[in-house]
Structures are given as C-alpha cells and as structure tokens.
Design a protein around this motif. Structure first.
Motif, PDB file in Angstrom:
ATOM      1  N   GLN A  83       0.815  -1.225   0.000  1.00 21.29           N
ATOM      2  CA  GLN A  83       0.000   0.000   0.000  1.00 21.29           C
ATOM      3  C   GLN A  83       0.843   1.268   0.000  1.00 21.29           C
ATOM      4  O   GLN A  83       0.302   2.366  -0.099  1.00 21.29           O
ATOM      5  N   ASP A  84       2.138   1.119   0.114  1.00 20.77           N
ATOM      6  CA  ASP A  84       2.998   2.302   0.196  1.00 20.77           C
ATOM      7  C   ASP A  84       4.192   2.100  -0.728  1.00 20.77           C
ATOM      8  O   ASP A  84       5.070   1.275  -0.464  1.00 20.77           O
ATOM      9  N   ARG A  85       4.218   2.871  -1.825  1.00 19.32           N
ATOM     10  CA  ARG A  85       5.280   2.675  -2.808  1.00 19.32           C
ATOM     11  C   ARG A  85       6.671   2.858  -2.206  1.00 19.32           C
ATOM     12  O   ARG A  85       7.638   2.264  -2.687  1.00 19.32           O
ATOM     13  N   LEU A  86       6.777   3.670  -1.168  1.00 22.21           N
ATOM     14  CA  LEU A  86       8.089   3.868  -0.558  1.00 22.21           C
ATOM     15  C   LEU A  86       8.504   2.611   0.224  1.00 22.21           C
ATOM     16  O   LEU A  86       9.650   2.155   0.128  1.00 22.21           O
ATOM     17  N   GLU A  87       7.564   2.030   0.946  1.00 26.68           N
ATOM     18  CA  GLU A  87       7.867   0.784   1.674  1.00 26.68           C
ATOM     19  C   GLU A  87       8.235  -0.333   0.696  1.00 26.68           C
ATOM     20  O   GLU A  87       9.117  -1.148   0.964  1.00 26.68           O
ATOM     21  N   GLU A  88       7.548  -0.326  -0.420  1.00 28.96           N
ATOM     22  CA  GLU A  88       7.795  -1.323  -1.464  1.00 28.96           C
ATOM     23  C   GLU A  88       9.244  -1.196  -1.960  1.00 28.96           C
ATOM     24  O   GLU A  88       9.971  -2.181  -2.061  1.00 28.96           O
ATOM     25  N   LYS A 125       4.664   9.614  -8.515  1.00 27.76           N
ATOM     26  CA  LYS A 125       3.623   8.651  -8.104  1.00 27.76           C
ATOM     27  C   LYS A 125       3.229   8.914  -6.664  1.00 27.76           C
ATOM     28  O   LYS A 125       4.086   9.086  -5.799  1.00 27.76           O
ATOM     29  N   THR A 126       1.938   8.873  -6.396  1.00 27.48           N
ATOM     30  CA  THR A 126       1.505   8.966  -4.990  1.00 27.48           C
ATOM     31  C   THR A 126       1.995   7.723  -4.262  1.00 27.48           C
ATOM     32  O   THR A 126       2.036   6.630  -4.840  1.00 27.48           O
ATOM     33  N   ARG A 127       2.353   7.906  -2.987  1.00 31.98           N
ATOM     34  CA  ARG A 127       2.820   6.737  -2.239  1.00 31.98           C
ATOM     35  C   ARG A 127       1.702   5.725  -2.056  1.00 31.98           C
ATOM     36  O   ARG A 127       1.937   4.520  -2.075  1.00 31.98           O
ATOM     37  N   ARG A 128       0.470   6.208  -1.923  1.00 34.86           N
ATOM     38  CA  ARG A 128      -0.638   5.310  -1.600  1.00 34.86           C
ATOM     39  C   ARG A 128      -1.738   5.352  -2.667  1.00 34.86           C
ATOM     40  O   ARG A 128      -1.838   6.289  -3.433  1.00 34.86           O
ATOM     41  N   LEU A 129      -2.577   4.277  -2.677  1.00 39.12           N
ATOM     42  CA  LEU A 129      -3.813   4.233  -3.473  1.00 39.12           C
ATOM     43  C   LEU A 129      -3.605   4.353  -4.983  1.00 39.12           C
ATOM     44  O   LEU A 129      -4.426   4.944  -5.685  1.00 39.12           O
ATOM     45  N   GLY A 130      -2.524   3.789  -5.490  1.00 38.89           N
ATOM     46  CA  GLY A 130      -2.337   3.769  -6.937  1.00 38.89           C
ATOM     47  C   GLY A 130      -2.624   2.384  -7.498  1.00 38.89           C
ATOM     48  O   GLY A 130      -2.322   1.387  -6.863  1.00 38.89           O
ATOM     49  N   GLN A 136      -0.480   8.500 -10.793  1.00 40.11           N
ATOM     50  CA  GLN A 136       0.856   8.804 -11.284  1.00 40.11           C
ATOM     51  C   GLN A 136       0.815   9.756 -12.475  1.00 40.11           C
ATOM     52  O   GLN A 136      -0.196   9.862 -13.168  1.00 40.11           O
ATOM     53  N   ALA A 137       1.930  10.448 -12.672  1.00 40.35           N
ATOM     54  CA  ALA A 137       2.019  11.418 -13.762  1.00 40.35           C
ATOM     55  C   ALA A 137       3.459  11.480 -14.260  1.00 40.35           C
ATOM     56  O   ALA A 137       4.393  11.317 -13.476  1.00 40.35           O
ATOM     57  N   ARG A 138       3.588  11.715 -15.560  1.00 37.47           N
ATOM     58  CA  ARG A 138       4.920  11.877 -16.122  1.00 37.47           C
ATOM     59  C   ARG A 138       5.345  13.331 -15.945  1.00 37.47           C
ATOM     60  O   ARG A 138       4.537  14.246 -16.160  1.00 37.47           O
ATOM     61  N   VAL A 139       6.580  13.534 -15.562  1.00 37.22           N
ATOM     62  CA  VAL A 139       7.116  14.869 -15.324  1.00 37.22           C
ATOM     63  C   VAL A 139       8.303  15.056 -16.271  1.00 37.22           C
ATOM     64  O   VAL A 139       9.209  14.227 -16.291  1.00 37.22           O
ATOM     65  N   LEU A 152      -1.911  15.625  -8.451  1.00 40.08           N
ATOM     66  CA  LEU A 152      -2.096  14.315  -7.795  1.00 40.08           C
ATOM     67  C   LEU A 152      -2.660  14.476  -6.385  1.00 40.08           C
ATOM     68  O   LEU A 152      -2.696  13.519  -5.608  1.00 40.08           O
ATOM     69  N   GLY A 153      -3.078  15.695  -6.056  1.00 38.39           N
ATOM     70  CA  GLY A 153      -3.776  15.899  -4.785  1.00 38.39           C
ATOM     71  C   GLY A 153      -2.894  16.399  -3.660  1.00 38.39           C
ATOM     72  O   GLY A 153      -3.341  16.454  -2.510  1.00 38.39           O
ATOM     73  N   GLY A 154      -1.648  16.724  -3.991  1.00 34.14           N
ATOM     74  CA  GLY A 154      -0.759  17.244  -2.948  1.00 34.14           C
ATOM     75  C   GLY A 154      -0.427  16.217  -1.880  1.00 34.14           C
ATOM     76  O   GLY A 154      -0.088  16.565  -0.749  1.00 34.14           O
ATOM     77  N   ARG A 155      -0.537  14.937  -2.251  1.00 30.01           N
ATOM     78  CA  ARG A 155      -0.260  13.875  -1.273  1.00 30.01           C
ATOM     79  C   ARG A 155       1.206  13.445  -1.330  1.00 30.01           C
ATOM     80  O   ARG A 155       1.892  13.690  -2.336  1.00 30.01           O
ATOM     81  N   ALA A 156       1.658  12.755  -0.309  1.00 31.71           N
ATOM     82  CA  ALA A 156       3.036  12.253  -0.285  1.00 31.71           C
ATOM     83  C   ALA A 156       3.289  11.411  -1.532  1.00 31.71           C
ATOM     84  O   ALA A 156       2.461  10.574  -1.908  1.00 31.71           O
ATOM     85  N   CYS A 157       4.421  11.673  -2.171  1.00 26.73           N
ATOM     86  CA  CYS A 157       4.734  11.035  -3.445  1.00 26.73           C
ATOM     87  C   CYS A 157       6.161  10.496  -3.455  1.00 26.73           C
ATOM     88  O   CYS A 157       6.966  10.787  -2.565  1.00 26.73           O
TER      89      CYS A 157
END
Lengths: 357, 357
Positions: A83-88, A125-130, A136-139, A152-157
């Motif tokens: 659930q958390d891309r960073l933990e992953e 990429k948002t850390r959660r709920l993807g 996610q978005a290309r930059v 992306l909602g200003g959430r942790a990414c």
C-alpha cells in the motif's frame, strides 16, 4: 475466480464488498458494506475460518483487526508494504532487488527539486492508493513537477527515474503456510495507458540472461522475507537483460489470469490452496498462452468464442471506460496458433496509436 | 459444474432441485421444489431464457411443458428415449448401432420364457428409472427370472444377453443449434457394482480396429437423428474390437469429468455453449487423463492434493454409501505419470475383491 477455483475443493465463500453488483455475488454470500463497517466485519469474522483479500486498497487496519482472531493471508505486513510505494522500494532494496532510483517528496517544492536532480523525464507517483496507472504522472523536468504534485492531490509522493525498458514482465508465485513455494513461468505484459492489455506466457527467453530464473529468485526472497502465504505478483521492467522491480501485488494478479487454462494449477486455485493450508499444485505451463483483457465494453461472446481455442471470462461488471470487464485466454502447444488468434482477437486491443503512446 | 463453467461466459443460473442441499445452491438461485411443482416451474420459466437438465429422471412431461415456451435442450425427445431402455435399444437398432440382443418382458412368466431362450446368464433391467446399476439384476437362467422380475418391482423390463466385453468405453459429444459437433476422445471406464469408479482418456487404441472412430460415427448419427443440442454420452462394451452400445445419457456424463483439466474445452463448458447458442470449443485432449470417483466417504483433501497433478472436485454432498461425492483428475503429458498417480490414489478405489466381482 477465487471462488470458482475453491468451490470444487469443498470450500464455502463469504464476501465483503461495498458494491452491490460485485462479481462475487454469483458464487457465495455477499455482505454489502464498507470494508471498515464494524457489523459487517463481525458478520464476516463469524462466518469465516480464514480470511483473504484480492484488492490491495482494503484498509490495512481492517486486515490487522481480523488477524487478531483469524488467519489473514497474505499477512497484513505484506498488505502494508504493497500500500505504500516507498515501503515497497525499501523492501526491494533491502532484498537486493534492483528498482528504479527514486526520492520521496512531500511538497511541490520538494518535487521540483527532485526533478531537477533526475536527468530527463521522471514519474511522479503517490505513495498510496495507486493502481491501473492511477495516482501517477509523467514529469518532463523541474518546470512541471510542482503542478503535477498538485494535480495528484498534494499527497506524499515518490519521484522516480523512467526506466527505458525493452519489455515488461511479471512473475506470479504462491507460498503455503508450510513454506512450500510454486513459481509460475514469467509472463510478458503489454500495458497501454497504465492498464494491462495483453500477457503472453511463458515469456520468450531473454537471450544470454535468464530473466525467468532471476524473477523467481526475487519472488522467493520476498515470499520468505514477508512470511508470505498466498499468491504474490511482482512486476518488472526488463532492461538489457536486467530486471528492475516496478511493484508487487499481494494477491492474484491480472498478468496471471492465463494460468486458468495455461498452467497445471491456476493462480486462483493455488491461492485458495495456500490460504486453506492445502498442498500447492504444480505451476508448470501447459503449452503457450495469450491473455487479452476485455476493457470498457463487453464483446459479443459468440465473436470471441468463434476464435479457435478462445476461452472467455466475463466478470459480470457493468461497462465503463477503462474498466476491466473480463479477459480472453487462448492456449496452444503451438505458439504460431497464438499469433493467428491474436490477429482474430485484435478487436479487444486498443488502436495502434493508443498503443504507441 | 455446469454453472462453474457458464458463469465465466457471463451467464446466470437458476436451479430447480428438490433437495435443499443440492450442490448447485452454491452457484445460483436454487428453487427447492419437486420437478413437477407448478409454481416452481412457473418461477423457473419466468427466470430462464433457456432450460437444460443434468439428470435423466426429470419427468418427461415437465420438459415438454417448458418446451412449449422455452428452448429446452437436449430436446425432450432425447430425454424420452433415454428414459426407456426399450426406446434406447430401438434407436440404436434403427441407426445400425450394434447393441446386446434383448426382449421386452412385462411379467414374471415372460421373463422366465425369455431367459429360457437366452443361452447362459442374462441381465434383467427395468425399462425406466435405472442409473448407477440401479434397476437391474443378473439372471442365471429361467429358474430365477420370475423372482428377479418381482424383486425389481414387477415393472416393465428388458432381458438382454450378457456381453462378454474386454472393456467398457464411452464417447462424449456436443452439438450446437447450428449443427456444429465436437466429439471428445474415447474414455475407458471401470465400473464396480454398477458404479463408475475410474475413467482414462484418451482410451488406448484398440489394435487393428479403431473404436474411437467408430464411437464418434455412432455419436454423430444419434445427435443428427435426434436434432440434439447439448452434450450426449454413449456407453459401449468393446468386444474383440466391435462396439456394442449399452446406453446413452442426454447430459454431461461422469465419464467425461476428466475433460475439465484434460480437454481444451470441458464437457460442461461445451454443454453450456451449446444450449446458449454459442460456438463450441475444441474437444481435443490435453495429454492423458485419469479420473477417479470419490464414492461414499469424503477423502482428506490434503491427502488427495499432495499427489502431484491431482485436481479435486467435491460436490458438497453429504456422505452416504455408494454416493458420488466428487472426483479426482490427474492430467499429464506422460501416461507413466498417471500410473504413479493411480497407485498413490488407490485409496479412492474399491478393494480388489470388490473390483473382481
């Protein structure tokens, strides 16, 4: 599909799903409620001897709560990681599994700064709920990073380097409570707009390197590390023979749907066997398989089934753009027959322009 | 098993079954009522767009009644033939399909006289309501024929010669409303006490003769003659390369259960495809299959699944002596692996003495 595989094993199923039209309603009792509805969870707990899930956005605290009284497989720790891309990413790194370099960002300013340190375009990429390309978005560079972060909602990414992959592959593996492991052949996947459209399995060998063997070793390391029970999927980018882990899914996975016809034991049956504490079945391939997703609109069943070898799996969902409504699998001992089938089933794939995006 | 195969095709199922514990209750709405209950039939008719059955002792008049407003497949004429052993024999004879010579008898005296004209032992069978060895008795000669007739309830019977067969085989075939036909490879069957215990498919070739080809021709003749839609099974005795038709079943058949894993398309899926007017799938074998029935008592699932390649199918029925509770299939590209599997699954087979009866 889990219940369709588990009913013949003598098991009964009870489902908790907030959607009144959840596909599972056809094959067991369906409790219609939010995932964190207390009364519904008490009902589920009273009915079940073991609990599993097949959607990684089930609230982690719900899995933890049920785990206090029931076996919950895969273990809630695996759910938390997924659930958390960073933990992953941390898990991949801890186990020595290559993955795209990345930076955690918590504000538009941090995103801009991080994009400035990455050469060329990057992925935010948002850390959660993807899932399915959502969150996610290309930059292209520092200039658009802050806007993308806000969008992306200003959430942790996370912001991570784009991996210039030659192909995408995934491995599906199952582990039982006794530690028995079954690993399916590697699948080669095509995503369009973040959504899986096609899998082929077993994936063609990778020349001098052996990506299937490497993917299997990585999957085994994750299963072992997490004390995992059930089916796990890990998606990789292949770059000149190296594999970079993209993400894991603590559940049966779309890139393993071919196993219903194409493997000796399907991923669904092995997931059920694992969580029920039964011996696993062989994960060997039966010939070659092609899996095409049915996205957005339901095809005419007769048109699909007129293609020799085609097996249709519809999930009983209403049509909606971008929604996975089902899949079609063709299995053959002759890989050439699959090329013919794919030509005849091309109406299931997006137009070329979209594919090339 | 029909619903498990049909749900992925996007179909919904409603069942009429007098038993509150009918296995089908797990996979669709279950109307608990007698087969001829008027309100239940009205309910079923209102819910269904097409009607089928998988038990040949459903009253013929019920099939006829539903056929007035709905497609009913297989056609009620096929059901009528299958419900009367004399009609069945007449069909075989009309189509030039060899079958045991026989005489219809309507009294103990007629049974005695007929037994006197048959050299050696014979079989006395009720014309109606026989299955799994029920409704039949072995008659040694004229001396015991009248008693056997009385023991079978004094109902209209056939008396027929015992066929000194070398083996029992069966063919499963499907026909669509468009006239498309798919024929499965021949299965070789072992019955003990009138109950199927084991099928192997494809059956070993029969030497100089080709029983599979002959069985296919007979099945095609029956399908054509009856304007049949759905799956048909025909059981044969093989005698020195000749086939003698024993009986037909207007439904999916126990000797075709191996097709779930062992054929490209299962008999269940092809039956559903046929009655729903969809194109049929290939009936080709995937390697070699062994099917063992689970009779009377439920085995430990873990013990069955520990056998490499074993697939377990339990029907959710309560234990009862002689009752079919499920089956186990092992599929392999290597026939030798099936011999190993059969040794390890021997606990599912009856003791040798019983087998030799």
């Amino acid at each position: 599909m889990l219940a369709l595989a588990g009913i013949p094993l003598g098991l009964d199923f009870v489902f908790l799903d907030p959607s009144p039209s959840a596909p599972a309603r056809a094959v067991g009792r369906h409790i219609v409620a939010a995932y964190d509805d207390e009364a519904a969870l008490a009902d589920l707990a009273a009915a079940a001897s073991v609990v599993t899930y097949e959607f990684e956005n089930v609230p982690g605290r719900v899995a933890e709560r049920l785990a206090a009284t029931h076996p919950v497989w895969p273990p809630p720790t695996a759910l938390a990681v997924a659930q958390d891309r960073l933990e992953e990413k941390r898990l991949f790194e801890r186990l020595g599994i290559p993955t795209a370099s990345h930076v955690a960002v918590a504000s538009g300013e941090e995103a801009r700064a991080a994009a400035g340190r990455i050469p060329g375009p990057a992925l935010l990429k948002t850390r959660r709920l993807g899932y399915d390309g959502k969150g996610q978005a290309r930059v292209e560079g520092p200039g658009d990073a802050a806007d993308a972060f806000a969008a992306l909602g200003g959430r942790a990414c996370l912001i991570e380097t784009l991996v210039p992959f030659s192909r995408e592959v995934s491995v599906i593996a199952a582990r039982s409570p006794a530690g028995e492991v079954a690993v399916y052949p590697l699948a080669e996947n095509l995503h369009v707009g973040g959504i899986l459209r096609r899998s082929r399995a077993p994936a063609a060998a990778g020349g001098a390197v052996d990506p299937a063997r490497r993917a299997e070793a990585y999957a085994r390391a994750i299963l072992q590390d997490l004390g995992y029970v059930g089916v796990l999927a890990v998606e990789f980018f292949e770059v000149e023979g190296d594999l970079f882990a993209n993400e894991l899914a603590p559940r049966v996975h779309n890139s393993g749907h071919w196993t219903i016809e194409g493997a000796e034991t399907s991923q669904f049956e092995n997931h059920v066997r694992a969580v029920a504490g039964l011996p696993l079945g062989a994960a060997t391939a039966r010939g070659h398989s092609l899996m095409l997703n049915v996205i957005g609109t339901s095809p005419d069943a007769a048109r699909v089934l007129a293609v020799p070898g085609a097996h249709l799996h519809l999930y009983g969902k209403a049509e909606r753009p971008g929604r996975k409504l089902g899949h079609v699998t063709v299995r053959s001992d002759d890989p050439g027959a699959l090329e013919d089938a794919e030509r005849r089933l091309a109406f299931l794939l997006p137009p070329r322009e979209e594919e090339a995006r």
